[in-house]
Design a protein around this motif. Sequence first.
Motif, short mmCIF file in Angstrom:
data_model
loop_
_atom_site.label_atom_id
_atom_site.label_comp_id
_atom_site.label_asym_id
_atom_site.label_seq_id
_atom_site.Cartn_x
_atom_site.Cartn_y
_atom_site.Cartn_z
N MET A 171 -1.02 -12.13 -0.83
CA MET A 171 -1.77 -11.55 -0.06
C MET A 171 -3.42 -11.21 -0.27
SD MET A 171 -1.01 -7.83 2.12
CE MET A 171 0.51 -8.68 2.66
N ALA A 172 -4.35 -11.78 0.56
CA ALA A 172 -5.66 -11.54 0.33
C ALA A 172 -6.15 -10.55 1.29
CB ALA A 172 -6.24 -12.96 0.53
N ASP A 173 -6.87 -9.47 0.62
CA ASP A 173 -7.74 -8.66 1.55
C ASP A 173 -9.20 -9.12 1.64
OD1 ASP A 173 -8.92 -6.42 2.61
OD2 ASP A 173 -8.90 -5.34 1.11
N ILE A 174 -9.26 -9.67 2.86
CA ILE A 174 -10.68 -10.44 3.28
C ILE A 174 -11.76 -9.39 3.86
CG2 ILE A 174 -11.73 -12.15 4.53
CD1 ILE A 174 -9.70 -13.14 2.66
N PRO A 175 -12.84 -8.95 3.05
CA PRO A 175 -13.86 -8.08 3.66
C PRO A 175 -13.72 -8.28 5.27
CG PRO A 175 -14.63 -8.96 1.86
CD PRO A 175 -13.43 -9.92 1.98
N GLY A 176 -14.05 -6.92 5.68
CA GLY A 176 -14.12 -6.60 7.31
C GLY A 176 -15.00 -7.63 8.00
N ILE A 177 -14.32 -8.16 9.26
CA ILE A 177 -15.26 -8.63 10.05
C ILE A 177 -15.47 -8.00 11.20
CG2 ILE A 177 -15.01 -10.83 11.86
CD1 ILE A 177 -12.66 -11.79 10.14
N ALA A 212 -9.58 -0.79 9.14
CA ALA A 212 -8.37 -1.27 9.78
C ALA A 212 -7.25 -1.00 8.68
CB ALA A 212 -8.36 -2.54 10.04
N GLY A 213 -7.38 -0.47 7.42
CA GLY A 213 -6.30 -0.13 6.73
C GLY A 213 -5.81 -1.38 5.83
N LYS A 214 -6.61 -2.55 5.59
CA LYS A 214 -6.21 -3.60 4.89
C LYS A 214 -6.22 -3.43 3.51
CE LYS A 214 -9.83 -6.10 6.26
NZ LYS A 214 -10.33 -5.07 6.91
N SER A 215 -7.07 -2.78 2.82
CA SER A 215 -7.02 -2.23 1.55
C SER A 215 -6.00 -1.35 1.13
CB SER A 215 -8.52 -1.77 0.84
OG SER A 215 -9.46 -2.46 1.17
N THR A 216 -5.46 -0.43 2.09
CA THR A 216 -4.54 0.39 1.93
C THR A 216 -3.44 -0.15 1.76
OG1 THR A 216 -5.71 2.26 2.86
CG2 THR A 216 -3.44 2.51 2.60
N LEU A 217 -3.05 -1.27 2.85
CA LEU A 217 -1.89 -1.92 2.77
C LEU A 217 -1.68 -2.84 1.62
CD1 LEU A 217 0.56 -3.08 4.19
CD2 LEU A 217 -0.91 -4.66 5.26
N LEU A 218 -2.74 -3.44 1.01
CA LEU A 218 -2.60 -4.30 -0.10
C LEU A 218 -2.23 -3.46 -1.63
CD1 LEU A 218 -3.03 -7.04 -1.23
CD2 LEU A 218 -5.22 -6.38 -1.88
N SER A 219 -2.72 -2.28 -1.44
CA SER A 219 -2.45 -1.34 -2.40
C SER A 219 -1.02 -0.90 -2.77
CB SER A 219 -3.42 -0.01 -2.64
OG SER A 219 -3.19 0.90 -1.50
N VAL A 220 -0.63 -0.63 -1.46
CA VAL A 220 1.10 -0.12 -1.33
C VAL A 220 1.86 -1.17 -1.79
CG1 VAL A 220 2.57 0.67 0.22
CG2 VAL A 220 0.20 1.72 0.30
N VAL A 221 1.53 -2.37 -1.40
CA VAL A 221 2.68 -3.40 -1.42
C VAL A 221 2.39 -4.43 -2.51
CG1 VAL A 221 3.04 -3.60 1.21
CG2 VAL A 221 1.26 -5.08 0.10
N SER A 222 1.48 -4.29 -3.21
CA SER A 222 1.15 -4.91 -4.38
C SER A 222 0.42 -3.99 -5.82
CB SER A 222 0.15 -6.22 -4.20
OG SER A 222 -1.33 -5.68 -4.22
N ALA A 223 0.39 -4.79 -6.74
CA ALA A 223 -0.47 -3.83 -7.86
C ALA A 223 -2.01 -3.97 -7.73
CB ALA A 223 0.14 -4.55 -9.20
N ALA A 224 -2.29 -4.57 -6.68
CA ALA A 224 -3.97 -4.56 -6.60
C ALA A 224 -4.42 -3.21 -6.35
CB ALA A 224 -4.20 -5.59 -5.37
N LYS A 225 -5.57 -2.91 -6.82
CA LYS A 225 -6.07 -1.53 -6.88
C LYS A 225 -7.79 -1.92 -5.89
CE LYS A 225 -2.95 0.92 -8.55
NZ LYS A 225 -1.91 -0.19 -8.33
N PRO A 226 -7.62 -2.28 -4.90
CA PRO A 226 -8.85 -2.29 -3.96
C PRO A 226 -9.47 -1.17 -3.80
CG PRO A 226 -7.13 -2.65 -2.47
CD PRO A 226 -6.39 -2.52 -3.75
N LYS A 227 -10.89 -1.12 -3.48
CA LYS A 227 -11.41 0.25 -3.39
C LYS A 227 -11.02 0.91 -1.85
CE LYS A 227 -16.29 2.44 -3.20
NZ LYS A 227 -17.63 2.27 -3.28
N ILE A 228 -10.84 1.96 -1.86
CA ILE A 228 -10.44 2.65 -0.40
C ILE A 228 -11.07 3.70 -0.23
CG2 ILE A 228 -8.56 3.57 0.83
CD1 ILE A 228 -6.58 1.95 -1.03
N ALA A 229 -11.66 3.76 1.10
CA ALA A 229 -12.52 5.11 1.29
C ALA A 229 -12.78 4.99 3.04
CB ALA A 229 -14.21 5.17 0.75
N ASN A 230 -13.17 6.13 3.37
CA ASN A 230 -13.41 6.55 4.85
C ASN A 230 -14.73 6.09 5.43
OD1 ASN A 230 -12.42 6.81 7.19
ND2 ASN A 230 -12.88 9.04 7.22
#
Length: 330
Positions: free
Chosen positions: A214-220, A173-191
Motif C-alpha cells: 500500500m502506498a500513501d500518496i501525499p494529499g491532493i 483524510a486519514g491516509k497515513s493513520t490507516l497505513l500505520s495501522v495496517v502495516s509496519a510503516a511509520k508515516p508522520k501523523i498530525a492534525n
Amino acid sequence: MASSNFIDYVKICSRSGHGGGGSAHLHRDKKTAKGGPDGGDGGRGGHVILRGNSQLWTLLHLQYRKHIIAENGLNGGPSHSTGAQGKDEVLEVPLGTIARNVETGEVMCEITEDGQEIILTPGGRGGLGNAHFKSPTNQTPRYAQPGEPGIEEWVVLELKLLADVGLVGFPNAGKSTLLSVVSAAKPKIANYAFTTLEPNLGVVAYRDYKSFVMADIPGIIEGASEGKGLGLRFLRHIERNSMLLFMVSCESADIAEEYNVLLNELQTYNPELLDKKRILAITKSDMLDEELEQEMRATLPEGLPTVFISSITGKNITQLKDMIWEALNS
C-alpha cells in the motif's frame, strides 16, 4: 517542500566508454623477419547500466552524481592481444524507475524487477586489429580500425512507486493513520494539512500469509493537476498502482462532491487513471452513530464499492482488506 530523504527525480549526464583502437602491429622477432600482421582488437568501452534493486525506494544516492562516466576500452596489442574491456558503470535504482532522454523526452527504458539490468548508454566497440585485414593481395596491412566513441547524453531518471494499492485523498483524510495501522510503516501523523510530504510504502499482511503493498500518496487538493498544493510532484506515483483506495473523511460537507473533485484531478492529470479499480473508504466513522451512517450511505456514488472505517477503533479494517484483496485478484 519534500523531505530530503525521498528523491524521485534526478538528471544525470551518462557517458559510456570509448572503444579501444585496434593494433597495426607486424610480427618481428630474431627468427622471423616478416611474420605478417598480428595486431589485436581494441577492447569495448564500458557501458552505463541500470540495475533494479528492490531494497531501494529513492534516488537519493544519485542526487549529487551528475556525471556518470564508464571506463574506456584499451587498445589492442601485438601477438593478437585484445585490449582490456572498459569497466561498466552500474547504477542501482529502485523498481519503477524510468529513464527519459532530456532532449527528446523519449522513454529509453524502465526498471520493474529486482536484478533487472538494462544498458542505458552502450560503450563504443573496439576497433579491429590489422590481422583482420590480411588478404592475398595485401599480406602486410598497416592499418587498423579506431575504436568507436562512447555515447554521452543527458538523462532524467524518474521514479514511479510500484504498489498494489494507492491511497488517494485530501490532506487530513486519514491516509497515513490507516497505513500505520495496517502495516509496519511509520508515516508522520498530525492534525494539519500536508503532514505527509513524501510517499510512504507499507506491506499489509493478509490472511494465510498473503500480503499486498500500500502506498500513501501525499494529499491532493483541487487544482493539483495544475500545480497547486504539492502539485504534479506526486501524482505520477499513482500511475503505477494496481488499484486506488479513495479516502474521504466523514467530516466532509459533501462526500460525493469531494470524491468527484479527487476523480477530476486524476482525470485531468492522466485519463487512464480512471481505468483502475476503485474503492471508497469513509474514514473516522467511529464518530457516527448507525442512523447517521445510513443517511450518509444514501448520498454516496452509486456502483462504487464503499466501506465505513475507523483506523483508531479498527472498525471494518478487516472488511476493507477483504475488499482490496478481491479487487486485486479479480
